[in-house]
Design a protein around this motif. Structure first.
Motif, PDB file in Angstrom:
ATOM      1  N   LYS A 195      55.045 -12.706   3.159  1.00  0.00           N
ATOM      2  CA  LYS A 195      55.843 -12.035   4.193  1.00  0.00           C
ATOM      3  C   LYS A 195      56.938 -12.975   4.706  1.00  0.00           C
ATOM      4  O   LYS A 195      58.069 -12.558   4.940  1.00  0.00           O
ATOM      5  CB  LYS A 195      54.940 -11.542   5.330  1.00  0.00           C
ATOM      6  CG  LYS A 195      54.042 -10.383   4.887  1.00  0.00           C
ATOM      7  CD  LYS A 195      53.495  -9.590   6.050  1.00  0.00           C
ATOM      8  CE  LYS A 195      52.709  -8.363   5.587  1.00  0.00           C
ATOM      9  NZ  LYS A 195      53.529  -7.244   5.133  1.00  0.00           N
TER      10      LYS A 195
ATOM     11  N   GLU B 257      40.698 -17.929  -4.801  1.00  0.00           N
ATOM     12  CA  GLU B 257      39.705 -17.202  -4.007  1.00  0.00           C
ATOM     13  C   GLU B 257      39.139 -16.031  -4.808  1.00  0.00           C
ATOM     14  O   GLU B 257      37.943 -15.728  -4.717  1.00  0.00           O
ATOM     15  CB  GLU B 257      40.301 -16.711  -2.684  1.00  0.00           C
ATOM     16  CG  GLU B 257      39.222 -16.167  -1.741  1.00  0.00           C
ATOM     17  CD  GLU B 257      39.751 -15.821  -0.353  1.00  0.00           C
ATOM     18  OE1 GLU B 257      40.954 -15.994  -0.087  1.00  0.00           O
ATOM     19  OE2 GLU B 257      38.928 -15.378   0.477  1.00  0.00           O
TER      20      GLU B 257
ATOM     21  N   TYR C 223      52.517  -4.507   9.388  1.00  0.00           N
ATOM     22  CA  TYR C 223      51.156  -5.000   9.136  1.00  0.00           C
ATOM     23  C   TYR C 223      50.969  -5.345   7.663  1.00  0.00           C
ATOM     24  O   TYR C 223      51.561  -4.695   6.795  1.00  0.00           O
ATOM     25  CB  TYR C 223      50.126  -3.908   9.482  1.00  0.00           C
ATOM     26  CG  TYR C 223      50.106  -3.519  10.931  1.00  0.00           C
ATOM     27  CD1 TYR C 223      49.553  -4.349  11.892  1.00  0.00           C
ATOM     28  CD2 TYR C 223      50.659  -2.299  11.337  1.00  0.00           C
ATOM     29  CE1 TYR C 223      49.547  -3.974  13.232  1.00  0.00           C
ATOM     30  CE2 TYR C 223      50.651  -1.928  12.688  1.00  0.00           C
ATOM     31  CZ  TYR C 223      50.096  -2.773  13.625  1.00  0.00           C
ATOM     32  OH  TYR C 223      50.091  -2.415  14.948  1.00  0.00           O
ATOM     33  N   PRO C 224      50.100  -6.307   7.363  1.00  0.00           N
ATOM     34  CA  PRO C 224      49.658  -6.433   5.965  1.00  0.00           C
ATOM     35  C   PRO C 224      48.938  -5.152   5.550  1.00  0.00           C
ATOM     36  O   PRO C 224      48.153  -4.601   6.341  1.00  0.00           O
ATOM     37  CB  PRO C 224      48.688  -7.623   6.001  1.00  0.00           C
ATOM     38  CG  PRO C 224      49.041  -8.379   7.235  1.00  0.00           C
ATOM     39  CD  PRO C 224      49.514  -7.342   8.225  1.00  0.00           C
TER      40      PRO C 224
ATOM     41  N   VAL D 154      46.544  -3.677   2.474  1.00  0.00           N
ATOM     42  CA  VAL D 154      45.767  -4.067   1.295  1.00  0.00           C
ATOM     43  C   VAL D 154      44.889  -2.906   0.852  1.00  0.00           C
ATOM     44  O   VAL D 154      44.580  -2.007   1.636  1.00  0.00           O
ATOM     45  CB  VAL D 154      44.883  -5.306   1.580  1.00  0.00           C
ATOM     46  CG1 VAL D 154      45.740  -6.470   2.085  1.00  0.00           C
ATOM     47  CG2 VAL D 154      43.770  -4.990   2.578  1.00  0.00           C
TER      48      VAL D 154
ATOM     49  N   ASP E  57      50.256  -5.510  -0.267  1.00  0.00           N
ATOM     50  CA  ASP E  57      50.323  -6.963  -0.079  1.00  0.00           C
ATOM     51  C   ASP E  57      49.260  -7.675  -0.893  1.00  0.00           C
ATOM     52  O   ASP E  57      49.449  -8.831  -1.287  1.00  0.00           O
ATOM     53  CB  ASP E  57      50.155  -7.310   1.402  1.00  0.00           C
ATOM     54  CG  ASP E  57      51.408  -6.986   2.212  1.00  0.00           C
ATOM     55  OD1 ASP E  57      52.468  -7.554   1.885  1.00  0.00           O
ATOM     56  OD2 ASP E  57      51.333  -6.178   3.138  1.00  0.00           O
ATOM     57  N   ALA E  58      48.130  -7.026  -1.107  1.00  0.00           N
ATOM     58  CA  ALA E  58      47.062  -7.624  -1.918  1.00  0.00           C
ATOM     59  C   ALA E  58      46.120  -6.522  -2.389  1.00  0.00           C
ATOM     60  O   ALA E  58      45.974  -5.491  -1.726  1.00  0.00           O
ATOM     61  CB  ALA E  58      46.284  -8.679  -1.126  1.00  0.00           C
TER      62      ALA E  58
ATOM     63  N   LEU F 146      42.426  -5.871  -2.805  1.00  0.00           N
ATOM     64  CA  LEU F 146      41.102  -6.399  -2.462  1.00  0.00           C
ATOM     65  C   LEU F 146      40.078  -5.323  -2.800  1.00  0.00           C
ATOM     66  O   LEU F 146      40.237  -4.609  -3.774  1.00  0.00           O
ATOM     67  CB  LEU F 146      41.093  -6.844  -0.995  1.00  0.00           C
ATOM     68  CG  LEU F 146      42.133  -7.956  -0.706  1.00  0.00           C
ATOM     69  CD1 LEU F 146      42.214  -8.271   0.779  1.00  0.00           C
ATOM     70  CD2 LEU F 146      41.795  -9.228  -1.487  1.00  0.00           C
TER      71      LEU F 146
ATOM     72  N   ALA G   9      37.066 -10.533   5.426  1.00  0.00           N
ATOM     73  CA  ALA G   9      36.965 -12.000   5.446  1.00  0.00           C
ATOM     74  C   ALA G   9      38.127 -12.639   4.693  1.00  0.00           C
ATOM     75  O   ALA G   9      38.668 -13.661   5.112  1.00  0.00           O
ATOM     76  CB  ALA G   9      35.631 -12.442   4.834  1.00  0.00           C
ATOM     77  N   ALA G  10      38.524 -12.029   3.575  1.00  0.00           N
ATOM     78  CA  ALA G  10      39.635 -12.585   2.793  1.00  0.00           C
ATOM     79  C   ALA G  10      40.936 -12.560   3.583  1.00  0.00           C
ATOM     80  O   ALA G  10      41.830 -13.379   3.344  1.00  0.00           O
ATOM     81  CB  ALA G  10      39.807 -11.818   1.486  1.00  0.00           C
ATOM     82  N   LEU G  11      41.046 -11.628   4.513  1.00  0.00           N
ATOM     83  CA  LEU G  11      42.247 -11.554   5.350  1.00  0.00           C
ATOM     84  C   LEU G  11      42.216 -12.591   6.471  1.00  0.00           C
ATOM     85  O   LEU G  11      43.198 -12.753   7.199  1.00  0.00           O
ATOM     86  CB  LEU G  11      42.383 -10.147   5.948  1.00  0.00           C
ATOM     87  CG  LEU G  11      42.644  -9.033   4.920  1.00  0.00           C
ATOM     88  CD1 LEU G  11      42.503  -7.663   5.578  1.00  0.00           C
ATOM     89  CD2 LEU G  11      44.027  -9.188   4.302  1.00  0.00           C
ATOM     90  N   GLY G  12      41.095 -13.282   6.607  1.00  0.00           N
ATOM     91  CA  GLY G  12      40.976 -14.282   7.667  1.00  0.00           C
ATOM     92  C   GLY G  12      40.916 -13.639   9.043  1.00  0.00           C
ATOM     93  O   GLY G  12      41.305 -14.244  10.038  1.00  0.00           O
TER      94      GLY G  12
END
Lengths: 237, 237
Positions: free
Chosen positions: A139, A152, B121-122, B124, B146-147, B149, B169-172
Motif C-alpha cells: 500500500k 510465512e 482497507y486491506p 483479503v 491485497d493477499a 489467505l 493472525a497473518a494480518l497482524g
C-alpha cells in the motif's frame, strides 16, 4: 516449458531498505543523544543481523516465527551492541521503529515495472517478509502483487529450498515455469539449483554503492536488467 | 476496537459460480449426448458435494489437499452418480472442466465495490479456494486482492475455526478488528462466534432465486448490504 509466473525477492530488489531505515532511525537515536551513530551504518548493522539469522534459521531448529518478531529482536540486539539499553524506548517506540520495514520506499521504477509485468504474468512475492508487512508495504509503495507467498506461506525462510518450492507449488506450476526476480546472486543461485528460471535486477545503490556481500555468487542468469521497467521490456510486457 | 481489514468469502459472495459452471458444463455433457441433464441442476449438484465435503473435512482426518484436487474428485463422483463414466472424457477435458472454478464470472458490482473498499482497507480472501485458483479468478474477474489467505494459507477448510483465526493472525490484527464479508449466514455465524465483525451481502440469485441452504442461520449482522458498492458506501469508502 515456458515462463508462466514471476516470483520476486523484495528487500533490496523492489524496495530500498537502506535509505528508509537510515532516515527513519535518525529521530530515535537523536532522542537519546546518540546522533554520533552513522545512520547508514546503523541500517547496515540491522540488515546484517537479518542475513546471518536467516541463513541459519533452518539449522537452528527454531520454530517458525514471522519476520516482524525477528526484526524486533534484531533491533534490540543491535542496540545493545551499540551500548544502548532498549529500555530507553517505550514499547510503542520499539514497535514503530521495527515497523519501518513495513513502509520502505520503492526503487523509482518498481511500481511501473511491476504493473507492466502483471499485465502478462502473475506476480507474487517470494520474500522473507511476513504477510502483514508485505500488505502494508504494497500500500505504501503501490506494489500490485497478485499474491503474498514466500516465508510465512511456507513456514520457512530463504535460502531454505522449501520457501521456493512451496511458493511454486501454490501457483500450481512446475519449477521451470517460474522465474525468481532478485538483485542477489546467492538467492538466484538457490532458485537455479532447484530448476527455476532466474532474472537479475541490478541495484547498485542497495548498499550505498558498496559491493553486494554475495558478489562471488554471480553467474550468467537467464535475464539481467537494470530496472523493473527494463525487465518488463525484455519479457515483452 | 475499530475495523482494520476486510476478509471475503468468494464463491457466491464475490463471484456467481452457478451461472458460469452451468454455461461452461454444457458442451461437455452435449459431447456425450447427455443434453437431457439440466445444467443448473448439474452446477448445483457439483456445489452440493463441495459443501458436504468441506463441512466434514476436519473430522474426516484427511490430510489437507487443495480445492482443485477436491473439485476434480467431486466432478468425477457426480458424473458417476449421473451414470456417466468419467473415462468418456480425456484427462485434458476433465482438467479444463474442473478449472471452470478458476474463471467464474463476478457479480456485476464486485470489481468496483472491492476497488472502493481497497482504497481504505486491506482486502483479503478468506475462501476455501486455493492460491492458483484465486489468482486466476482475480485476473479473469478483475478482483484487486491485497493477499490470498484462507484455506491453503492455513491448511484448513472453513468452517474450521483455524481458517478464520489463521487468516486474521497473518494480518497482524485481533479478531475484533477484521470483518468477514459473506453472502452466507452460516459462514458469518462462525466468524461472529470467534469474535470477528460481520458483513452480509445479499446474493438472491446465487441459487437461481431459490432460498440459500443456510437461511436458518440468519442473524442481525454488523453490516448488511445488497452489493459490494453499497457496502463500500456504508463503510465510508
Amino acid at each position: 516449458m515456458a515462463l508462466q509466473a514471476l516470483a520476486f525477492d523484495v528487500f533490496g530488489t523492489v524496495v530500498d531498505w537502506r535509505s528508509t531505515v537510515s532516515r527513519e532511525s535518525g529521530p530515535y537515536l537523536a532522542k537519546i543523544g546518540r546522533s554520533d551513530i552513522d545512520l547508514d551504518c546503523f541500517a547496515d548493522g540491522w540488515r546484517a543481523r537479518y542475513i546471518s539469522t536467516l541463513l541459519t534459521y533452518r539449522e537452528s531448529g527454531r520454530k517458525f516465527v514471522v519476520l516482524d518478531v525477528l526484526h524486533r529482536e534484531m533491533l534490540e540486539d543491535w542496540l545493545r551492541e551499540l551500548k544502548i539499553d532498549p529500555g530507553a524506548f517505550s514499547e510503542a517506540e520499539l514497535g514503530n521503529w521495527t515497523k519501518i520495514w513495513h513502509r520502505l520506499d520503492p526503487w523509482p521504477d518498481s511500481a511501473e515495472g511491476l504493473t507492466r509485468l502483471k499485465a502478462r504474468y502473475p506476480i507474487v512475492t517470494l520474500s522473507n517478509g511476513n504477510v502483514a508487512l508485505m500488505i502494508a508495504m504494497a500500500k505504501h509503495a503501490n506494489l500490485p502483487w497478485d499474491a503474498i507467498l514466500g516465508a510465512e506461506f511456507t513456514r520457512s525462510y530463504k535460502p531454505d529450498p522449501a520457501t521456493y518450492t512451496g511458493t511454486v507449488a501454490a501457483l500450481g506450476l512446475e519449477l521451470q515455469e517460474v522465474c525468481l526476480v532478485a538483485a542477489h546472486h546467492a538467492d538466484l543461485a538457490v532458485a537455479r539449483s532447484l530448476g527455476m528460471l532466474t532474472a537479475y535486477v541490478d541495484r547498485p545503490l542497495e548498499y550505498g554503492g558498496a559491493p553486494h556481500p554475495d558478489i562471488a555468487a554471480a553467474q550468467a542468469w537467464d535475464h539481467a536488467a537494470d530496472s523493473m521497467i527494463s525487465l518488463a521490456a525484455q519479457l515483452g510486457c
